[in-house]
Design a protein around this motif. Sequence first.
Motif, PDB file in Angstrom:
ATOM      1  N   ILE A  32     -31.690 -19.837 -10.981  1.00 50.20           N
ATOM      2  CA  ILE A  32     -31.256 -19.898  -9.999  1.00 50.20           C
ATOM      3  C   ILE A  32     -32.028 -18.440  -9.289  1.00 50.20           C
ATOM      4  O   ILE A  32     -31.297 -17.514 -10.137  1.00 50.20           O
ATOM      5  CB  ILE A  32     -30.064 -20.686  -9.566  1.00 50.20           C
ATOM      6  N   TYR A  67     -34.149 -21.963  -5.382  1.00 46.92           N
ATOM      7  CA  TYR A  67     -32.851 -23.021  -6.051  1.00 46.92           C
ATOM      8  C   TYR A  67     -34.156 -23.950  -6.147  1.00 46.92           C
ATOM      9  O   TYR A  67     -34.204 -24.820  -7.722  1.00 46.92           O
ATOM     10  CB  TYR A  67     -31.821 -23.425  -5.622  1.00 46.92           C
ATOM     11  N   PHE A  84     -27.639 -23.649 -13.101  1.00 41.88           N
ATOM     12  CA  PHE A  84     -28.263 -23.517 -11.992  1.00 41.88           C
ATOM     13  C   PHE A  84     -26.775 -23.078 -11.596  1.00 41.88           C
ATOM     14  O   PHE A  84     -25.552 -22.662 -12.063  1.00 41.88           O
ATOM     15  CB  PHE A  84     -28.230 -25.224 -11.871  1.00 41.88           C
ATOM     16  N   SER A  88     -26.940 -27.030  -6.867  1.00 45.22           N
ATOM     17  CA  SER A  88     -28.654 -27.465  -6.956  1.00 45.22           C
ATOM     18  C   SER A  88     -28.398 -28.001  -8.364  1.00 45.22           C
ATOM     19  O   SER A  88     -29.497 -29.337  -8.866  1.00 45.22           O
ATOM     20  CB  SER A  88     -29.269 -25.936  -7.931  1.00 45.22           C
ATOM     21  N   SER A 147     -27.541 -23.882  -2.523  1.00 45.87           N
ATOM     22  CA  SER A 147     -26.431 -22.985  -3.214  1.00 45.87           C
ATOM     23  C   SER A 147     -25.126 -23.436  -2.956  1.00 45.87           C
ATOM     24  O   SER A 147     -24.392 -24.172  -1.931  1.00 45.87           O
ATOM     25  CB  SER A 147     -25.968 -21.965  -2.711  1.00 45.87           C
TER      26      SER A 147
END
Length: 324
Positions: A32, A67, A84, A88, A147
């Motif tokens: 990410i 993302y 992640f 996400s 996020s």
Amino acid sequence: MKLFRSLLAASAACLAFTGTAAHAEDLNFGIISTDSSAVLKKAWQPFIDDLNRKTGLQVKPFFATDYAGIIEAMRFNKVQLGYFGNASAMQAVDRSNGEVFAKLRSANGDAGYKSVVITNVNSRFKTIDDVFKNTKDVTLGYGDPNSTSGTLVPGYYLFAQRNVAVNAKTFKAVLPANHESNLLAVVNNKIDIATNNTITLDTLEQTHPDRFKKVRVLWTSPVIPSDPLVYRKDLPEATKQKLRDFFYGYAKTDPNEKKIMAAITGFAGFAPSTDAQLIPVRQISLFQEKRKIESNATLADDDRKSQIAAIDAKISALAAESKQ
């Protein structure tokens, strides 16, 4: 002739099997976008080199500008493994055939990390209450839409609790960006406040203590579960087992491995996990969806009630699941 044809068929079958096996061993690892691709590659490449050496897999890092790029890449099987945030990861599980199998361990032993709202130490804001006195005069550096610490958690625990919508009507400006960009904007006094997290701040304190002194924390969230690792459900079980063995054992004793993990924003290693760690994030997401429906004046009363009832049922089901 029959023997020759049989040999050809056997050879073709063998080649087909070999091609499938080789493909299963070639993986892209999505990471990410918490920082620039150059910075992320420098931190993660030694880890990926160890991953390839110890498992025999051929794993390549995959970076995207946001993302969503990683989520979509996993959805279309361009990425088979990913690091992640919880929000996400939820999207990767729901939309991209993903499955949580591990989570990061912090060097300080914390069970997770926290979202924060920060400002420059010389700004006019001394407390979080100062921000909410007149948000229309505030420039907010917000996180990526997917996020956890940059958007979902502050959106629920801070802004929703104060009935403040995060948009250009409420604030002077809302500028979505990754954690590093938001942090630098605060340090350089380019924006008034920004969301971020304690991991990024801890890293800044260690690497640039002079910059860290320019940051004031205005608000801190409850603990967020550590970032998860997700792989596609349809990976061969043998490949999944190689990944689990590697991640669960990495940096437990080896000094060089510990050093590599420390360079990845101060992590100490990995622990087993499952999709269950996403339950708190799902509850927050559903609550936010409920608030939007409640404030939607275009919905008929019956439609609003039925939609809210459906969300309440989901929240209750998640609460029951979390107790199991």
